[in-house]
Design a protein around this motif. Structure first.
Motif, short mmCIF file in Angstrom:
data_model
loop_
_atom_site.label_atom_id
_atom_site.label_comp_id
_atom_site.label_asym_id
_atom_site.label_seq_id
_atom_site.Cartn_x
_atom_site.Cartn_y
_atom_site.Cartn_z
N LEU A 79 123.98 28.99 16.36
CA LEU A 79 124.40 27.60 16.59
C LEU A 79 124.12 27.18 18.03
N VAL A 80 124.37 28.08 18.99
CA VAL A 80 124.09 27.75 20.40
C VAL A 80 122.59 27.53 20.59
N TRP A 81 121.78 28.39 19.98
CA TRP A 81 120.34 28.21 20.12
C TRP A 81 119.88 26.90 19.49
N LEU A 82 120.40 26.56 18.31
CA LEU A 82 119.99 25.33 17.65
C LEU A 82 120.37 24.11 18.49
N GLY A 83 121.56 24.15 19.10
CA GLY A 83 121.96 23.04 19.97
C GLY A 83 121.09 22.94 21.21
N ALA A 84 120.74 24.09 21.81
CA ALA A 84 119.93 24.08 23.03
C ALA A 84 118.52 23.57 22.74
N VAL A 85 117.90 24.04 21.66
CA VAL A 85 116.54 23.64 21.38
C VAL A 85 116.49 22.16 20.96
N SER A 86 117.53 21.69 20.28
CA SER A 86 117.57 20.27 19.90
C SER A 86 117.73 19.39 21.14
N THR A 87 118.55 19.84 22.10
CA THR A 87 118.73 19.07 23.34
C THR A 87 117.43 19.03 24.14
N ALA A 88 116.75 20.18 24.20
CA ALA A 88 115.48 20.21 24.93
C ALA A 88 114.46 19.28 24.27
#
Length: 411
Positions: free
Chosen positions: A84-93
């Motif tokens: 979930l953290v990775w999905l949020g980070a990549v979506s923000t980027a």
């Protein structure tokens, strides 16, 4: 509600899912590369070009590292916190990159599929809507000429992303729910198979108990009954007829020896001792000779020539003959009995007839008057061999017990 795997079970790896991830990752890298090429070909001279290229590289690195270090959960399981953290980070980027370089718009497709595949429906659908909205806004900016557009409004920039996202979301949600239903059905099937196996084991135990009880009744119990009768007869004439008493004692000792042999055979393989190294006609002839005496004469007759017979059929017919003769000795008050084995092309028939007192077949004994297994055990043996057992009797006119076993029973 987010579907879960079978309770207490582990969801197996999906080999097709691996190919799906390879396709999505390849599509992402291709779209990322084409977006970077498009940006450099149109906006290379801008001051922020270096920052945008760096953000492209960071975005790609985040995606690749996340796929390696925070893989998507297996179907039916909840995503991990790391995923979930990775999905949020990549979506923000990606959202930040979209502001600086609208050419990165279509990199949203792999993110859309990743989110729909791994997140619960109540979270994945809003994420898909947000990504689609960002794509539409970016396309409208390009259409108004903010990034090299010509200023003419094209309705496809609004309709196409919405339609594609709606179709992708509907298809993936449907597939997820269908997979969840299949997992439930598989779980039910596995549970049913376990219950069926347990039922079969219980049925096997009950059948084995029934078989053991009939074996004991037809061997050890019958021998003990005969010994008791002989010992009682010896006791009655012990003083008046000592020779007769000693003969009864010798007969009882002989029965004891046979019962001991039978018990050892019973413990070893449950096969009748009389059939060891011999044929069924020989065993029936020996049985008739042993059953004769003490006021009862038993004859054996063979009609036809039997071929090789299955051991189960031979054992069943011999046990039926033993049980029937035991009933003759104990209940019939007969002076003569006859064993007749008839061998036909397709079946064997065994008849045990006596000239005893007979009985009324239709009259049931009062509760508690039944002794041992008797006729029910003989019927069970005949049925287990694929045959039938019939009893004909009339009070005062004797009894005939007939067992018929097919040589080629139906499967």
């Amino acid at each position: 509600m987010d579907p879960t795997g079978p309770a207490g079970g582990t969801v197996p790896a999906d080999p097709d899912g691996r190919w799906l991830r390879v396709v999505m990752d390849s599509a992402f890298l291709l779209l990322l590369g084409s977006s970077l090429v498009r940006f450099l070909s149109r906006d290379q001279g801008q001051p922020r070009t270096a920052w945008v290229v760096t953000l492209f590289l960071v975005f790609g690195a985040l995606y690749v590292l996340g796929r390696l270090l925070a893989p998507a959960p297996r179907p039916g399981t909840r995503p991990t916190t790391r995923h979930l953290v990775w999905l949020g980070a990549v979506s923000t980027a990606w959202a930040g990159l979209l502001v600086l370089a609208p050419s990165a718009t279509w990199c949203a497709m792999p993110l859309l599929f990743t989110g729909l595949q791994s997140l619960p429906a109540r979270t994945a659908i809003p994420l898909a809507a947000a990504l689609t909205l960002l794509v539409v806004v970016s396309e409208l900016r390009v259409a108004r000429g903010g990034h090299g557009g010509h200023g003419a409004f094209n309705p496809n920039v609004v309709v196409a992303p919405l339609a594609i996202a709606a179709v992708a979301t509907a298809v993936l949600v449907h597939l997820r729910r269908q997979a969840a239903r299949q997992r439930v059905l598989i779980d039910d099937l596995m549970r049913t198979r376990r219950e069926l196996a347990a039922t079969e084991r219980r049925a096997g135990v009950l059948a084995e108990r029934q078989r053991l009880s009939t074996e004991i009744h037809d061997t050890l119990a019958q021998g003990l009954s005969s010994q008791r009768m002989l010992l009682q007869a010896a006791d009655r004439v012990w003083s008046a007829e000592p020779d007769t008493a000693r003969r009864h004692m010798r007969d009882a000792a002989e029965i004891t020896s046979r019962s001991l042999v039978e018990a050892r055979r019973f413990v070893h393989d449950l096969a009748p001792a009389e059939l060891a190294g011999g044929s069924l006609p020989q065993a029936l002839r020996t049985l008739a000779e042993r059953a004769s005496g003490a006021g009862l004469a038993v004859d054996f007759r063979l009609d036809g020539t039997p071929g090789p017979l299955p051991e189960r059929v031979e054992a069943a017919l011999l046990r039926i003959a033993q049980g029937a003769l035991a009933n003759v000795r104990e209940h019939a008050w007969a002076t003569r009995a006859a064993l007749t084995l008839t061998c036909l092309d397709d079946q064997l028939s065994l008849d045990i007839a006596d000239n005893g007192r007979g009985f009324d077949i239709d009259r049931r004994p009062p509760p508690g008057a039944e002794r041992g297994h008797g006729l029910p055990a003989m019927r069970v043996r005949a049925r287990q061999s694929g045959g039938t057992l019939t009893v004909e009797s009339t009070p005062g006119e004797g009894t005939v017990v007939s067992a018929s076993v097919p040589l080629n029973p139906a499967p």
